[in-house]
Design a protein around this motif. Structure first.
Motif, PDB file in Angstrom:
ATOM      1  N   THR A 190       0.930  -1.064  -0.037  1.00  0.00           N
ATOM      2  CA  THR A 190      -0.048   0.111   0.030  1.00  0.00           C
ATOM      3  C   THR A 190       0.829   1.282  -0.156  1.00  0.00           C
ATOM      4  O   THR A 190       0.438   2.128  -0.600  1.00  0.00           O
ATOM      5  CB  THR A 190      -1.079   0.204   1.182  1.00  0.00           C
ATOM      6  N   ARG A 191       1.966   1.182   0.875  1.00  0.00           N
ATOM      7  CA  ARG A 191       2.898   2.538   0.719  1.00  0.00           C
ATOM      8  C   ARG A 191       3.448   2.606  -0.439  1.00  0.00           C
ATOM      9  O   ARG A 191       3.823   3.692  -0.865  1.00  0.00           O
ATOM     10  CB  ARG A 191       3.863   2.314   2.010  1.00  0.00           C
ATOM     11  N   ILE A 192       4.071   1.630  -1.140  1.00  0.00           N
ATOM     12  CA  ILE A 192       4.392   1.737  -2.602  1.00  0.00           C
ATOM     13  C   ILE A 192       3.652   2.229  -3.601  1.00  0.00           C
ATOM     14  O   ILE A 192       3.830   3.131  -4.236  1.00  0.00           O
ATOM     15  CB  ILE A 192       5.194   0.195  -2.950  1.00  0.00           C
ATOM     16  N   THR A 193       2.205   1.741  -3.434  1.00  0.00           N
ATOM     17  CA  THR A 193       1.457   2.452  -4.575  1.00  0.00           C
ATOM     18  C   THR A 193       0.859   3.871  -4.119  1.00  0.00           C
ATOM     19  O   THR A 193       0.647   4.548  -4.909  1.00  0.00           O
ATOM     20  CB  THR A 193      -0.353   1.510  -4.337  1.00  0.00           C
ATOM     21  N   ALA A 194       1.019   4.107  -2.982  1.00  0.00           N
ATOM     22  CA  ALA A 194       0.773   5.357  -2.789  1.00  0.00           C
ATOM     23  C   ALA A 194       1.904   6.426  -2.862  1.00  0.00           C
ATOM     24  O   ALA A 194       1.653   7.628  -3.418  1.00  0.00           O
ATOM     25  CB  ALA A 194       0.594   5.844  -1.008  1.00  0.00           C
ATOM     26  N   ARG A 195       3.187   5.924  -3.103  1.00  0.00           N
ATOM     27  CA  ARG A 195       4.133   6.607  -3.849  1.00  0.00           C
ATOM     28  C   ARG A 195       4.354   6.643  -5.161  1.00  0.00           C
ATOM     29  O   ARG A 195       4.856   7.709  -5.904  1.00  0.00           O
ATOM     30  CB  ARG A 195       5.343   6.191  -3.244  1.00  0.00           C
ATOM     31  N   ASN A 196       3.349   6.067  -6.025  1.00  0.00           N
ATOM     32  CA  ASN A 196       3.084   5.755  -7.385  1.00  0.00           C
ATOM     33  C   ASN A 196       1.934   5.649  -7.774  1.00  0.00           C
ATOM     34  O   ASN A 196       1.279   4.731  -8.287  1.00  0.00           O
ATOM     35  CB  ASN A 196       4.094   4.749  -7.803  1.00  0.00           C
ATOM     36  N   ARG A 197       1.221   6.829  -7.365  1.00  0.00           N
ATOM     37  CA  ARG A 197      -0.249   6.850  -7.760  1.00  0.00           C
ATOM     38  C   ARG A 197      -0.600   6.509  -9.344  1.00  0.00           C
ATOM     39  O   ARG A 197      -1.636   6.299  -9.806  1.00  0.00           O
ATOM     40  CB  ARG A 197      -0.910   7.949  -7.155  1.00  0.00           C
ATOM     41  N   GLN A 198       0.161   7.426 -10.029  1.00  0.00           N
ATOM     42  CA  GLN A 198      -0.089   7.384 -11.294  1.00  0.00           C
ATOM     43  C   GLN A 198       0.242   5.990 -11.995  1.00  0.00           C
ATOM     44  O   GLN A 198      -0.594   5.377 -12.898  1.00  0.00           O
ATOM     45  CB  GLN A 198       0.923   8.459 -12.246  1.00  0.00           C
ATOM     46  N   VAL A 199       1.499   5.470 -11.720  1.00  0.00           N
ATOM     47  CA  VAL A 199       1.528   3.849 -12.281  1.00  0.00           C
ATOM     48  C   VAL A 199       0.635   2.911 -11.570  1.00  0.00           C
ATOM     49  O   VAL A 199       0.066   2.102 -12.224  1.00  0.00           O
ATOM     50  CB  VAL A 199       3.100   3.655 -11.691  1.00  0.00           C
ATOM     51  N   THR A 200       0.040   3.359 -10.292  1.00  0.00           N
ATOM     52  CA  THR A 200      -1.011   2.282  -9.764  1.00  0.00           C
ATOM     53  C   THR A 200      -2.332   2.304 -10.562  1.00  0.00           C
ATOM     54  O   THR A 200      -2.881   1.468 -10.837  1.00  0.00           O
ATOM     55  CB  THR A 200      -1.301   2.572  -8.342  1.00  0.00           C
TER      56      THR A 200
END
Length: 587
Positions: free
Chosen positions: A217-227
């Motif tokens: 979840t933290r990784i996706t929060a740092r990469n919102r556009q990629v997510t």
């Protein structure tokens, strides 16, 4: 201190140190034996669905056991400190290990019992099934005996941006495969779908307990556009991966419609805190409006709008109904508002059944509904026909599935923007304490009316697509509670089950509440019983929902930090307390 005392203490320390390692290696051995058992025959006859008679190649049911055993072995190796596996257990291994091992055992045991029940005798089991059950029980017992090693997750080492992107893409790819596997299970093999639900439920819980979900979840929060881009690509890829044409794509389309309406309800219930028990009526308003203006042969108006005009008309009509119904009723609160909205939902359904030219004006064709709604057509692309895209044939439901992806993306955009806006914060303030919010200058009635109208408009948009997917609209589709979702009760349950106030929560809740009844139709008589039991268990063990926002999580688990303190810290604190007591006694 005597030499015998030193020897005894040394032996005790050695046993304490080696016992977990022995148990962990027992878990690994049991998991390996379980994997090996999946390559054996579990029954001698093909009368049991899935053909578990083959040696050397696991059937789908055996594959579930194999996956669970592999995950269990991986977590055991991580607990042993084997290099390359430590990232699996940021917050400790014991809970995740026990949950995974238990899930593998329950899945295996369920398959063995299903064989006995289906075929009628214990002798219908081949030795491979017995080996699988015994082997799967070993890790479950050993993991239960492990000491608790729960700890707070240490800060993760920063990954390069390209590595984080690969992690996100890989996670979504695995998620797409898991979802596709569940939807593609044959309806004639309910045992496979039940075993799938068991294993996925245990595995998801284990990933959360180990802290791996939080790190992702933290990784996706740092990469919102990629997510966002990855989720959109994976969703679009779903119909291209279907091996059985439109057989199961229809389920996916209905899930998207259900989830889109649930997101609209989430604005009303999750953000503004308004208990609406007649929300499905707005879906019906959009559907009936689209049916009347899209050229249906039994339409009373005899007009045919292009889809974009029909969609806007459906949204506008639902919005008007939302304002008309909300203006006199939103001054009520709590149970009174719920009763009024429930009445509106029932009035809509009864009214649609009476507008048949006998009991009332001939508009909706009464209980017979409006059939023969034509399929959509954009620039010569007919949604009711099969088309070949990238060498893959897409059927009618695949076309509507891709359209619903765009509709859901629009609804998610509206929800996220509205929730983070000034009026979104006002909704949350009203939900938490309307009296305090009003005292701070918020016009509670106007804010609630905007939420009611916006939620109704989004439901109407989903209804316009639903009318063309089903090609008919009847009043029975828009009840408060019925055997088939979407209805108001299931929509509200989807929001609560998934997590109020979030985007992914209602989507997950809708998928579960639609997919499970669709796949387990033989349990239709007991569907509401199972549904009630599931809600009771959810409220007991996870009252904030499957995917909760931070506010709800803190409200329901405000004391968890004390309970989840590191065991070593607790032991040292206790030792310190005992030392202080000894020192005081000595003084």
């Amino acid at each position: 201190m005597s030499e015998n005392t030193l020897t005894t203490e040394t032996t005790a320390v050695a046993k304490t140190t080696t016992a977990p390692a022995t148990l962990l290696w027992a878990i690994v051995a049991g998991a390996v034996a379980t994997v090996a058992s999946t390559f054996l025959a579990w029954t001698w006859t093909t009368a049991f669905p899935g053909n578990l008679t083959v040696y050397g190649y696991p059937a789908p049911l055996q594959m579930l056991t194999l996956v669970g055993a592999v995950l269990t072995a991986a977590y055991a190796l991580a607990a042993l400190g084997i290099k390359g596996f430590g990232w699996l257990i940021p917050t400790g291994a014991r809970k995740a290990l026990w949950i995974l091992a238990l899930g593998t055992f329950v899945t295996t045991l369920f398959t063995a019992i299903s064989i006995i029940v289906e075929l009628g005798a214990l002798v219908d089991l081949e030795p491979g099934a017995g080996v699988a059950v015994v082997a799967a029980a070993v890790p479950a017992i050993a993991a239960y005996l492990l000491p608790d090693d729960t700890r707070k997750a240490a800060p993760a080492k920063p990954l390069p941006s390209w590595a984080e992107i690969l992690v996100i893409v890989g996670a979504f790819a695995v998620g797409l495969y898991v979802v596709t596997f569940g939807i593609d299970t044959d309806d004639s093999e309910p045992q496979l779908f039940i075993a799938y639900l068991i294993l996925v439920g245990f595995a998801a819980t284990a990933l959360a307990k180990s802290g791996l979900t939080q790190r992702l979840t933290r990784i996706t929060a740092r990469n919102r556009q990629v997510t966002v881009a990855s989720s959109l690509v994976m969703a679009i890829a779903f119909p291209f991966l279907q091996q059985s044409g439109d057989t199961y794509t229809l389920i996916a389309v209905n899930i998207l419609i259900f989830a889109t309406v649930a997101l609209g309800l989430n604005i009303v219930v999750g953000l503004a805190g308004l208990l609406d028990l007649g929300y499905v009526a707005f879906l019906g308003v959009g559907a009936y409006t689209a049916a009347l203006v899209s050229g249906a042969t039994s339409s009373a108006f005899g007009v045919q709008f292009p889809f974009w005009a029909a969609a806007l008309t459906g949204m506008a009509t639902s919005l008007i109904f939302g304002v008309v119904i909300g203006a006199p009723t939103l001054r009520l609160r709590g149970d009174y508002l719920a009763i009024v909205t429930l009445g509106f939902g029932e009035i809509f359904r009864i009214a649609m059944g009476n507008l048949d030219g006998t009991s009332g004006p001939r508009i909706t064709n009464g209980p017979n509904g409006i059939p023969n709604i034509p399929h959509l057509e954009f620039f010569g692309y007919n949604f009711g026909e099969s088309h070949t895209v990238l060498g893959i044939e897409l059927g009618a439901y695949a076309n509507y599935y891709l359209l619903m992806i765009l509709v859901m993306a629009l609804v998610v955009l509206v929800f996220s923007r509205a929730g983070n806006s000034r009026i979104g914060r006002a909704w949350v303030a009203i939900r938490e304490d309307e009296t305090a919010a009003t005292a701070m200058g918020i016009n509670g009635f106007r804010v609630k009316l905007v939420a009611f109208a916006l939620g109704a408009a989004l439901a109407g948009l989903a209804g316009t697509v639903q009318a063309h997917v089903n090609t008919t609209v009847v009043p029975e589709n828009y009840m408060f509670a019925g055997p088939v979702p979407p209805n108001s009760a299931f929509l509200l349950a989807a929001v609560i089950l998934g997590g109020m106030g979030t985007i992914t929560g209602p989507i997950v809740g809708s998928a579960l509440l639609f997919l499970i009844p669709a796949k387990l139709q033989f349990l239709q008589d007991y569907q509401l019983l199972g549904f009630g039991i599931a809600l009771i268990l959810l409220m007991r063990f996870r009252p904030e929902g499957l995917i909760a926002n931070k506010r709800a999580q803190l409200e329901f688990h405000e004391n968890d930090d004390d309970q989840l303190a590191v065991p070593e810290q607790r032991q040292s604190a206790e030792a310190g307390t005992q030392a202080d007591g000894t020192a005081k006694a000595g003084a």
